[in-house]
Design an enzyme around this catalytic site. Sequence first.
Site, PDB file in Angstrom:
ATOM      1  N   GLU A 135       0.822  -1.207   0.000  1.00  0.00           N
ATOM      2  CA  GLU A 135       0.000   0.000   0.000  1.00  0.00           C
ATOM      3  C   GLU A 135       0.858   1.261   0.000  1.00  0.00           C
ATOM      4  OE1 GLU A 135      -3.299   0.311  -0.357  1.00  0.00           O
ATOM      5  OE2 GLU A 135      -3.556  -1.852  -0.525  1.00  0.00           O
ATOM      6  N   HIS A 286       3.132 -10.459  17.012  1.00  0.00           N
ATOM      7  CA  HIS A 286       3.778 -11.639  17.569  1.00  0.00           C
ATOM      8  C   HIS A 286       5.187 -11.838  17.029  1.00  0.00           C
ATOM      9  CE1 HIS A 286       4.690 -15.917  18.317  1.00  0.00           C
ATOM     10  NE2 HIS A 286       4.210 -15.559  19.496  1.00  0.00           N
ATOM     11  N   LYS A 327       8.648 -12.876  26.655  1.00  0.00           N
ATOM     12  CA  LYS A 327       8.742 -11.935  25.530  1.00  0.00           C
ATOM     13  C   LYS A 327       8.825 -10.479  25.997  1.00  0.00           C
ATOM     14  CE  LYS A 327       6.333 -15.362  22.772  1.00  0.00           C
ATOM     15  NZ  LYS A 327       5.041 -15.795  22.194  1.00  0.00           N
TER      16      LYS A 327
END
Length: 360
Positions: A135, A286, A327
Amino acid sequence: MTSRIVPAGASAAVLQPSEPISENAVPVRGPDFEEPLSLLQFLQSYERIGFQANSLGKAIDIVNRMRKWRLSDEPLAEDESDYHSSPDIRAQTRCNIFLGYTSNLISSGLREVILYLVKHKHVAVLVTTAGGIEEDFIKCLGKTYLADFNLDGADLRRRGMNRIGNLVVPNDNYCKFEDWLTPILDTMLAEQKATGKVWTPSSFIRRLGKEINNEESVYYWAYKNDIPVFCPALTDGSIGDMIYFHSFRNPGLVLDIVQDIRDLNERSRTSRKAGMIILGGGVCKHQIANAMLIRNGADYSVFINTGQEFDGSDSGARPDEAVSWGKIRAGAEAVKVYADATLVFPMLVAATFAQGAESS
């Protein structure tokens, strides 16, 4: 006769005494419009409004901490390398900021906000989806227009108009994109055959950033400033359509995702301090968070999305779930702002990166 004595149980229930308030407690207060407010003063007032305004205020504070951190802020470790023992190097070693965003945000006017961050080297790594790549280039070839969420899909299809929320993109723009991309794919395949070196999604995107040669492109500036762009799902969009068509006309182009995951993870592992700013969910959220696992978690994290956690999705997960996976580091500064990123991310950037501090 009616008793004039208040029932003791009711009185005790209603007039329950409070424990003493901590000296560190922050009272709620909104902005005071009786006095002129600068944009920065207005945004700083969010810290005390409450609810999601308070979360945005915390996000602003965390991002400013990312920006200000230097290795020289930390004590010199006994086993520090000679390179990182140098005072000059320590003063120049900053927090690496990993910015992730979904494709619709490039379709929106947030593209220009992201471009600003990349142009001025405020971020170290970008992670997005296929639409977040194509885009940007398509906008260099044709306009995206404001529209309405309620437009009829069948009518738009008949007219060759593609709706993205309350935006529309003429399908002619994708035809222009194919005309622009196909010769580049031919050249890249020829170079692959000549050198024996296969492309990765990140080197593919870098090449497109070079080829577009347009300062209105995010990935032009990523190319110019040597900021890597990772797209694990590069084929999930118009680029995938073009690669699919090209595989019939001129087969043989190879994209190596293994080298990219090694590169992304190594950039995380070798960061002396690492921060995540993630707009939206899905792959871009993620992939960055999983890269942070390699270094036992991010030091700073800001999530901005509308996802809810009740369905168990990673998109909706709060930062504390990422802590459980390693994480985000235990005790790290992290916040999730429950909001449409188009509403709050420009305000966050206005209160942080746009405040005239030097580029990263």
